[in-house]
Design an enzyme around this catalytic site. Structure first.
Site, short mmCIF file in Angstrom:
data_model
loop_
_atom_site.label_atom_id
_atom_site.label_comp_id
_atom_site.label_asym_id
_atom_site.label_seq_id
_atom_site.Cartn_x
_atom_site.Cartn_y
_atom_site.Cartn_z
CB ALA A 260 -0.91 0.00 1.23
N PRO A 261 0.46 2.31 -0.71
CG PRO A 261 0.47 4.51 -1.52
CD PRO A 261 1.27 3.54 -0.70
N GLY A 263 1.67 2.00 -5.38
CA GLY A 263 2.44 2.62 -6.47
C GLY A 263 3.20 1.57 -7.28
CB CYS A 379 12.10 5.45 0.78
SG CYS A 379 10.85 5.30 2.04
C1 SAM Z 1 7.06 1.81 2.13
S1 SAM Z 1 5.38 1.51 2.34
C2 SAM Z 1 5.00 0.69 0.82
C3 SAM Z 1 4.83 1.57 -0.38
C4 SAM Z 1 4.29 0.78 -1.56
N1 SAM Z 1 5.12 -0.38 -1.85
C5 SAM Z 1 4.15 1.63 -2.82
O1 SAM Z 1 5.01 1.55 -3.70
O2 SAM Z 1 3.14 2.32 -2.93
C6 SAM Z 1 5.40 0.17 3.46
C7 SAM Z 1 4.06 -0.52 3.68
O3 SAM Z 1 4.32 -1.73 4.41
C8 SAM Z 1 3.21 -2.02 5.21
N2 SAM Z 1 3.67 -3.03 6.19
C9 SAM Z 1 4.43 -2.82 7.27
N3 SAM Z 1 4.69 -3.99 7.89
C10 SAM Z 1 4.09 -4.97 7.15
C11 SAM Z 1 3.97 -6.38 7.26
N4 SAM Z 1 4.55 -7.04 8.27
N5 SAM Z 1 3.26 -7.05 6.33
C12 SAM Z 1 2.66 -6.37 5.30
N6 SAM Z 1 2.72 -5.05 5.16
C13 SAM Z 1 3.43 -4.34 6.06
C14 SAM Z 1 2.77 -0.67 5.73
O4 SAM Z 1 1.41 -0.69 6.13
C15 SAM Z 1 3.03 0.23 4.51
O5 SAM Z 1 1.85 0.38 3.77
#
Ligand code: SAM
Length: 437
Positions: A260-261, A263, A379
């Site tokens: 999420a979100p 991208g 990031c």
């Molecule tokens: C860096 S953001 C991801 C951005 C996304 N990949 C994009 O390109 O739009 C990290 C995401 O990891 C999720 N997250 C954190 N720990 C997690 C877990 N153990 N399992 C699945 N999702 C996780 C968070 O809710 C967050 O939405």
């Protein structure tokens, strides 16, 4: 009711929002989104500029404010303390005539229901106006004020990057550019550039990515031609590089674990829309954002709300050809986009984030087919979350080998590739591609 609405001035609202971020540690984007829709349209841009500017420069502004108000304000008057920072930010960094900045800021005390503070703010801001250089000179003697970062983060970045820590801190304080990714299922980049030109939006092609565009100045997404129709998405070029590193081919089964979100999920699907893509996120509310994005872009992914590490809760037993772990991280590569990271992050977060990242890597690696590719990205600009994390993983897993399908525009590290804030116009980012052999 109409009168109550008028009481929502840009400056008073910004002061409330900033106080919430500084005192309650709420995320700036979250609080801002809730407030902006209740503000009259002509006040929104100023409110947003004040919030971002003050949070970006908070350590510097606070070092000045502490000279102006010797006895700290009570906790319940955090909004007045924040309003003083808004006043200082306008006098130092905005193109608002000083008399207007001063009187409007002082007036906002009344909007906040605290007319007693007008005298205090008026005196403090005039005091600063009279002798800016002396106040600035004293403030800038503190390193945290000079670089507008908390001490612990300055120390960490200095430790990791002794040769370019100052350049990183400086880049973190810049305003970020807006970048787009053209949906290659709908248009070529050249076609979309023409549409932008017809809409009088000045832009250039990003040299680092095949579908990326850099806008001369940020704009509302709904001004972008075909945005509603899924022609284009907002995404920094550094994030756009991930799809190429995954080396996506037809008929692959792909897992996007922290999606999420959405991208990167959407970019993966734009490359090969018929592939099976499973997108996971632990946060069900954020998972809905992936749903909205795939719908807008006319793409299809299988969405699951789950902790990716807890594979027994969601995995159907079929392995994947590609796995993306876009891990939760400190965000220290994207501070220019999210300046509240400097307020919200604590040094101990880095240890717990590194543990979560390690757990994701360990638990998801067995789900990769032999010959498959796992791409780990963050990031972050910190070694502990990046090259150190991957070096440790490679030491534990002799069956894993680095295999990077294209050389990304980033510095080769002992393991993986690092882009640091300020390297060029793109965000700070880390990439490691691991093959199971
Ligand atoms: C860096 S953001 C991801 C951005 C996304 N990949 C994009 O390109 O739009 C990290 C995401 O990891 C999720 N997250 C954190 N720990 C997690 C877990 N153990 N399992 C699945 N999702 C996780 C968070 O809710 C967050 O939405």
């Amino acid at each position: 009711m109409a009168r109550a609405r008028q009481k929502q001035s840009a400056r008073a609202s910004a002061a409330r929002i900033i106080a919430e971020v500084l005192q309650k540690h709420h995320s700036l984007n979250g609080v801002l989104a809730n407030t902006l829709e209740r503000l009259p349209e002509n006040e929104r841009s100023l409110c947003q500029q004040l919030c971002y500017g003050v949070i970006r420069w908070q350590p510097q502004l606070q070092a000045i404010a502490s000279q102006l108000i010797k006895k700290p304000l009570k906790n319940k008057d955090g909004d007045i303390a924040a309003l003083l920072l808004c006043g200082l930010y306008q006098l130092r960094s905005m193109r608002i005539p000083e008399h207007a900045a001063l009187s409007e800021t002082v007036n906002a005390c009344k909007t906040l229901g605290k007319p007693w503070a007008t005298g205090l703010l008026n005196a403090s801001l005039r005091n600063y106006q009279r002798d800016k250089t002396s106040f600035d000179t004293i403030a800038l003697q503190q390193e945290s004020a000079k670089y507008a970062h908390p001490d612990w983060l300055i120390a960490q970045i200095k430790h990791d990057w002794p040769d370019n820590w100052q350049a990183i801190l400086k880049a973190n304080n810049q305003q970020p550019p807006m970048m787009l990714r053209v949906n290659q299922q709908q248009h070529s980049r050249a076609e979309y550039m023409l549409q932008l030109q017809q809409a009088n939006i000045v832009a250039e092609e990003l040299t680092q990515t095949p579908e990326g565009i850099l806008l001369e100045s940020p704009c509302d997404v709904y001004q972008l031609p075909g945005f509603r129709n899924g022609d284009v998405s907002v995404q920094d070029g550094a994030a756009q590089l991930v799809a190429s590193l995954l080396d996506i081919q037809a008929d692959q089964r792909i897992l996007d674990t922290c999606a999420a979100p959405g991208g990167k999920t959407c970019h993966i699907l734009e490359t090969q829309p018929d592939n099976e893509v499973v997108a996971l996120d632990v946060d069900p509310a954020r998972l809905q954002l992936i749903e909205q994005n795939t719908q807008r872009l006319k793409l299809n992914a299988k969405l699951i709300a789950a902790d990716a590490s807890d594979i027994t809760s969601w995995w159907d037993g079929q392995k994947f050809d590609r796995i993306l772990i876009d891990a939760p991280c400190s965000g220290t590569g994207v501070i220019r986009r999210h300046p509240d990271i400097k307020v919200l992050r604590r040094p101990e977060d880095i240890t717990s984030l590194a543990e979560t990242q390690q757990q994701l890597l360990e638990n998801l690696w067995p789900l990769l087919n032999t010959g498959g590719l796992l791409v780990y990205t963050t990031c972050s600009a910190l070694k502990r979350e990046n090259e150190q994390q991957i070096m440790d993983f490679l030491n534990r897993h002799p069956e894993a080998q680095e295999h990077t399908p294209i050389k990304p525009p980033a510095s080769r590290r002992q393991a993986g590739y690092q882009r640091l804030p300020g390297d060029d116009l793109l965000d700070g980012f880390y990439y490691a591609c691991l093959r199971h052999h």
